[in-house]
Design a protein around this motif. Structure first.
Motif: not given
Lengths: 136, 1197
Positions: B227-231, B236-242, B263-268, B281-287
């Motif tokens: 995310l920090l590297a702007g990708s 998202n791939l890493h997060y899914t695994t995580a 969620v952040c990755a989604l928005l970026i 989606e954001v609302r759902y995931r954040y809840s």
């Protein structure tokens, strides 16, 4: 009877025209001030909420810590009857609001009362406190 | 907790910005702001600095559209215990900022920078930017190389470009470091821990569990770096695994973290595009995030550490994401929940951050009152910290709430909305304010809250050491809420005000006025002494035209004119002091010392004079504020400048007016003026004032004292009025006129004297005489109160006349092209009230007509009828005691027709009056030669003295008014007016007769003058016309008109017996006059009949002689008088205005008194005669009888 209850009537100009601490808890000045601050802040929410329903009684509209704000908006002049309380006696609050509304209308009918000005009638005060004892 | 968090925060690279060496704060802020422009560096821009050392783990990096985000932390931050959990919390880069002129030694700079970097263990890239290096430093620095970057002095654009390049370089370096880190992390399985994990040694089961979890956590961390590297796709791939791994291992905390990252990755990935699906989606995931943070709460760690902050942060992130007006309800719900979490927070600063964020979000939502509520909570937290910095913060936070609580300082209001202020003032100036707009001024005035907030501001300002803010808060508190504050509290505030003022430099101004309340009491128009009149250029009477437009109060033509009469206009003159009355009120319980108060004039062409006022508790005072206009132009006076409690404040009249209006509407607690016992005033509108160039100024003075001129009724006196030009411009035009009541009491004004004195130079003086005549006191007044008190009061009622003196200075030079007609300087009006105090003078009681009936004696000479007695009176005309003759009656003449007007006068005053009556005789020569000597003569009567409280009677003889001829023309009117002859009047002209009669009566009356004199110099005339008229009304005919026939008797000389008669008389020397008749002698007599009409009269004359008893003694049985000649039924014709003699002789047998009367029966009388005789019917004979004449018969019986 609720331990904490602060009842306020706010005129359409957002000026409180009647205020009463009707709770059974010992009266503390800073607490009373906090109650009014909470009620004042809840006006923002009441203002939005009043247009979403046709009911005058808006139930609990806001809360801060354990204190709940219930509101009742009169249809004619948009005068808001607001009660800060820590009880959950919804029916009692509703009845309280309805009775006070009636009292308020009687006050309005008084030709010497200027609508929007402070209600200084001691009779009104006595009645409101009696109603609070009865319903809250 | 961290402030200012949002969902995107996870993608921001945190960069510490630290000053190296001494950097002036202003410059540091400047450099920081330059950095802030480079918060987002597009990936496309850094490709030139980027070299791919090995295959990038960020396979899906969007080189064309992606970017790196920076978050600059000025001053750096201590490492967070949670930086393993959220990599964005790590300080990944350090930028040093050095200001070369203040740190000359670059080596030491490098040393300091390295020391600074040592604190940031996680930092991957370090650079030190050195700005403004000197030439030697440039040389030196270029050798140094390394992390020191020198920015050669250049213009700003160049520097910014330079900086951008540097930032792109940093971004590229960071990207490469991230790649390296991610590649390294995967095989190594970096140990990541959070404070939430058990710190104690793990048992075997937990070790296994931890190992399982480690994979998932590593994936999550790698996702963070992606995310920090702007990708975002890689992330998202890493997060899914995580997520998968965390779910399996029940690592809820990391699961929630990974979910947040996704969620952040989604928005970026969506590049900020917000559609409903993303939002949902954001609302759902954040809840879910919030739920899992809550799940990860471990009771045993609750005392030490809690995931609650993350839950709250997540809530705030979601709220910030959703924060839109339409979703207000949802956001409110989130924020309310977040606020609920506050009491579970362990760290006070966390609570502070939470409240700050909640307040900000409510503010964004438009819920100002909610925002204010939480801001106040923040301020209270600050105040609990009890140090100066916290107090300053508290004060600043509270200052932000003032708008919502409607307790703003005026300074902030005027900054906020200059437009609003102006509209307010214009409405106020309009005089009438709509009810609604008044109400809007007092909207949301929740006094309980306002007082608390102001008190907290005061407290925090005192603690923060800001005396001006403290003063302002105390002033607002005292001014607005004095009715709710106890006297002790008011006193405390007053002390707070003075204490604050002690710390302020003298002359400090504050936008918020304290006490007193100031309202306009009255705007004195020009005093009548210096009234200004518009000069009408075109007219001779220049003062007239400008003001009135006709006889109507309202004319439709004047309506459209711009100069509407409702708006007062006031003209002030350069250099002439003016005064304005204001009322001050101090409704508080302490003595208020106003050090100085003066009119505040923003237009600047007015010198105001300050005054000092001391106001006792609960009092109000009317104060005169004065000043001098200094230059031409409009003047606005919005209020007063007051120096009170050590601070200078501006008090606007408009504010107080609004306050008073609010009080009448029941919107304000109390009317400060009313509670000070001052009466309600009408709303006074400030007139539009303009200043004009200097004008002349006349000052009047009554010579001999300015007191009232005391006159008795009817008194005539001269007074002198002195006029002086006190201005600086000569008076060139003057006109004097009269106004007010009793204008007729001013008999003459010597306006010629005044005119001849023109032009009146500045300082010059002229004295003009004015002749006054006192009027009569109205009867009712004289009755009501006796004497002086009533009349004095009367004169004060404005009964006196006033002199209006219109004057003006020179006209502008006609030839001067720069002056046109519109700039004609106005003229002025001087009103000189003549304070006449009329005292009651002589009072007239009544008038009566007396008639005297003294028969004449028959003598040798013909007794002259009054109106033809020229010869006998001739000698006496010139003598001063002519009236004596009237009183001392010639016995031969008698006074049969004599009538007196008796005036009864009383003197209720305290002075002595002398009365003199004069009768002015008309010049009647044109009528008849007989009355020739009476022209323009006056009969002077002797003076009558009336002492105080006495009454006297004055007799006025009226005989001189008889007309010589019974004239038809004159008689017409007489007849007509006489009601008794109504039937006869048909032949006469009925018109005008009444009026003519009245005129003749008036003419008569006007010739009678009753003058009085009292003391040396007061004299006057008694006005008795009405009374005389009433007295004369009934008998005016008898007074004015002669009888148609007059009869006279005389002893005949022509007869031979005359000598006989005379002789004994003379020889005897008896007392008896020459007219005496001797008994036993034949006495020849004549009766003369004179026709006073202009027509021939036929009549039958008869003469009778009676004795003392009234018996006829000629023809009766016991006749004592013998006669020869005809005495009865003598028929004769008398030609008009002629006399006829009839001779006869009498022989008296008995001496004694006899009276002779002649009578005539007029035959064929005409209408005039009938009218004169007041006959009732036309055929009634007219009987005309002359006055009796006495005959004294001497001798022995």
């Amino acid at each position: 009877m609720a331990t904490t209850a602060c009842f306020i009537i706010v005129s359409r100009n957002d000026i409180p025209i009647y205020e009463a601490e009707v709770g059974s808890a010992a009266k503390r000045e800073d607490a009373a001030q906090l109650h009014q601050f909470i009620l004042h802040a809840a006006l923002d929410i009441v203002q939005d909420l009043a247009w979403t329903t046709s009911a005058m009684y808006l139930k609990a509209v806001d809360r801060f810590n354990d204190l709940v704000v219930s509101a009742y908006v009169t249809a004619d002049t948009h005068t808001r009857l607001m009660l800060l309380h820590d009880s959950r006696n919804d029916d009692g609050i509703k009845s309280f609001f309805q009775e006070v509304h009636e009292l308020y209308i009687k006050t309005l009918l008084n030709p010497t009362y200027l609508p929007g000005s402070r209600i200084t009638s001691s009779h009104f005060d006595t009645k409101v406190r009696a109603l609070a004892r009865k319903y809250l | 907790m961290e402030p200012d968090v949002s969902i995107e925060t996870s993608s921001m690279i945190r960069v510490a910005v630290v000053p190296i060496g001494h950097v002036p704060p202003v410059l540091l802020r400047d450099y920081h702001s330059m950095l802030l422009r480079h918060q987002t560096i597009p990936l496309s821009a850094i490709s030139s600095f980027y070299t791919e050392h090995q295959k990038s783990p960020f396979a899906h990096q969007p080189w064309d559209s992606g970017s790196l985000r920076f978050k600059f932390v000025l001053g750096g931050a201590p490492p967070s215990p949670w930086e393993d959990f959220q990599s964005n919390r790590k300080i990944l880069a350090v930028i040093g900022i050095c200001h070369c002129p203040s740190s000359p030694d670059l080596d030491s700079v490098i040393d300091q920078f390295e020391t600074a970097c040592r604190g940031y263990s996680a930092s991957l890239v370090e650079r030190c930017f050195a700005f403004c290096p000197g030439d030697s430093q440039l040389e030196d620095g270029s050798k140094k190389g390394g992390n020191l970057m020198l920015f050669p002095p250049a213009d700003r654009a160049t520097q910014e470009f330079h900086l951008q390049t540097m930032m792109q370089d940093i971004a590229a370096s960071l990207l490469m470091k991230f790649e390296k880190w991610v590649l390294k992390a995967e095989p190594a399985g970096t140990i990541v821990k959070t404070p939430l994990d058990s710190q104690t040694t793990l048992n075997s089961e937990e070790v296994i569990k931890a190992k399982k979890r480690r994979l998932g956590r590593a994936q999550k961390t790698m996702g963070d770096y992606c995310l920090l590297a702007g990708s975002p796709v890689d992330a998202n791939l890493h997060y899914t695994t995580a997520l998968e791994l965390a779910r399996l291992t029940g690592d809820f905390f990391w699961y929630a973290g990974a979910l947040e990252g996704s969620v952040c990755a989604l928005l970026i990935d969506r590049m900020g595009q917000k559609d409903a699906a993303v939002e949902e989606e954001v609302r759902y995931r954040y809840s879910s995030v919030i739920l899992h943070y809550r799940k990860s709460f471990i009771q045993e760690h609750a005392q030490r550490v809690s995931p609650l902050t993350f839950e709250l942060e997540a809530t705030l992130k979601l709220a910030r994401f959703l924060c839109r007006r339409e979703l207000a309800k949802e956001v409110v719900e989130l924020l309310t929940n977040a606020a609920d979490g506050a009491k579970s927070l362990i760290d006070a600063s966390d609570r502070l951050v939470l409240y700050v964020e909640i307040a900000r979000l409510y503010g964004t939502l438009g819920y100002q009152r909610k925002a204010a509520f939480f801001s106040r909570q923040v301020a209270q937290l600050y105040l609990q910290q009890d140090n100066r910095l916290a107090a300053i913060s508290a004060m600043q936070v509270l200052a932000m709430t003032t708008k919502a609580y409607r307790v703003q300082s005026k300074a902030s209001i005027s900054e906020d909305s200059p437009g609003k202020k102006e509209t307010g003032s214009s409405v106020a100036e309009g005089g009438k304010m709509l009810h609604q707009s008044v109400v809007s001024l007092f909207e949301s005035q929740w006094s309980t809250l306002q007082m608390v907030v102001l008190r907290e501001i005061l407290l925090s300002a005192v603690r923060a050491g800001d005396p001006l803010a403290a003063w302002g808060a105390a002033a607002r508190l005292l001014r607005s809420y004095y009715p709710l504050i106890t006297p002790a509290g008011q006193n405390g505030l007053a002390i707070a005000l003075s204490n604050s003022a002690d710390r302020l430099p003298s002359g400090t101004r504050c936008a918020d006025p304290a006490l007193p309340f100031i309202r306009l009491y009255s705007f004195p128009l020009h005093s009548s002494q210096m009234d200004i009149v518009k000069r009408n250029h075109a007219r001779e009477d220049w003062w007239a035209g400008a003001a009135n437009t006709g006889p109507f109060i309202y004319t439709p033509f004047s309506k459209g004119e711009p100069s509407n009469s409702s708006k007062q206009e006031l003209i002030w003159i350069v250099g002439e002091p003016v005064q304005i009355l204001v009322e001050l009120a101090n409704p508080c319980g302490f003595d208020l010392m106003v050090d100085s108060i003066y009119l505040s004039v923003p237009s600047g062409n007015f010198d105001a004079f300050p005054v000092t006022v001391n106001l006792p508790p609960n009092s109000s005072k009317v104060v005169t504020l004065s000043g001098i206009p200094t230059s031409v132009g409009p003047v606005t006076i919005p209020g007063c400048t007051v120096h009170c409690f050590g601070v200078i404040t501006e008090h606007l009249f408009k504010d107080v007016d609004n306050l008073l209006l609010g009080a009448t509407q029941g919107l304000v607690l109390s009317d400060p003026f009313r509670c000070c016992g001052s009466a309600r005033l009408k709303n006074i509108s400030v007139p539009s004032i303009s200043v004009v160039p200097p004008l002349p100024l006349l000052v009047s003075r009554v010579v001999g004292g300015d007191g009232a001129i005391i006159l008795h009724e009817g008194e005539i006196r001269d007074i002198w009025i002195s006029l002086a030009n006190a201005g600086t411009v000569p008076v060139e035009q003057v006109h004097v006129s009269l106004s007010g009541k009793h204008q007729d009491s001013v008999l003459s004004i010597a306006s010629e004297t005044l005119k001849s004195a023109l032009p009146l130079r500045p300082g010059a003086e002229v004295t003009i005489p004015v002749t006054l005549k006192a009027w009569r006191i109205v009867l009712a007044d004289a009755d009501a109160a006796t004497g002086r008190s009533a009349s004095v009061k009367h004169s004060k009622d404005g009964n006196s006349p006033t002199l209006l003196i219109h004057y003006a200075g020179p006209l502008p030079n006609a030839g001067d092209p720069s002056t046109n007609k519109s700039v004609v300087p106005p003229g002025r009006r001087l009103v000189v009230p003549l304070q006449i105090c009329v005292l009651q003078g002589l009072s007239f009681v009544k008038a009566r007509l007396l008639s005297m009936e003294i028969p004449a004696q028959v003598g040798e000479n013909l007794p002259k009828p009054v109106h033809i007695d020229n010869s006998s009176t001739e000698g006496a005309v010139g003598t001063p005691n002519k009236m004596d003759r009237l009183v001392k009656i010639d016995p031969f003449r008698g006074s049969w027709g004599l009538r007196f007007l008796e005036l009864e006068l009383s003197n209720p005053t305290e002075v002595v009056f002398e009365i003199s009556v004069s009768v002015q005789l008309e010049d009647s020569s044109h009528e008849h030669s007989l009355s020739v000597d009476r022209d323009a003569t006056e009969y002077g009567c002797p003076k009558t003295r009336i002492d105080r409280d006495c009454s006297a009677r004055v007799l006025i003889p009226l005989e001189h008014f008889k007309l010589p001829v019974l004239d038809d023309s004159f008689f017409v009117k007489d007849n007509q007016a006489d009601g008794t002859v109504g039937s006869k009047s048909s032949s006469f002209s009925e018109r005008n007769t009444k009026a003519e009669l009245n005129a003749s009566i008036k003419n008569l009356i006007s010739r009678i003058k009753v003058r009085w004199q009292s003391g040396r110099n007061s004299s006057g005339e008694l006005n008795i016309k009405d009374a005389v008229q009433v007295a004369l009304q009934t008998s005016v005919m008898d007074i004015l008109l002669p009888d148609p026939l007059t009869f006279c008797f005389r002893l005949s000389r022509t007869s031979p017996g005359t000598a006989n008669i005379d002789l004994p008389e003379e020889s005897n020397g008896q007392v008896a006059s020459k007219g005496s008749v001797l008994a036993h002698e034949m006495t020849p007599m004549e009766v003369m009949v004179r026709n006073n009409t202009k027509e021939l009269i036929k009549m039958s004359l008869s003469v009778a002689c009676r004795d003392v008893a009234g018996e006829n003694c000629v023809e009766c049985a016991k006749a004592t008088v013998l006669c020869s000649g005809v005495l009865c039924g003598i028929t004769m014709e008398v030609p008009p205005l002629e006399e006829i003699k009839h001779s006869f002789s009498l022989y008296f047998l008995v001496p004694g008194e006899y009276s002779m009367t002649a009578a005539a029966m007029i035959e064929d009388a005409n209408d005039i005669l009938r009218a004169r005789a007041r006959t009732k019917s036309s055929d009634e004979p007219i009987f005309c009888r002359g006055p009796p004449y006495h005959v004294r018969v001497v001798g022995t019986a």
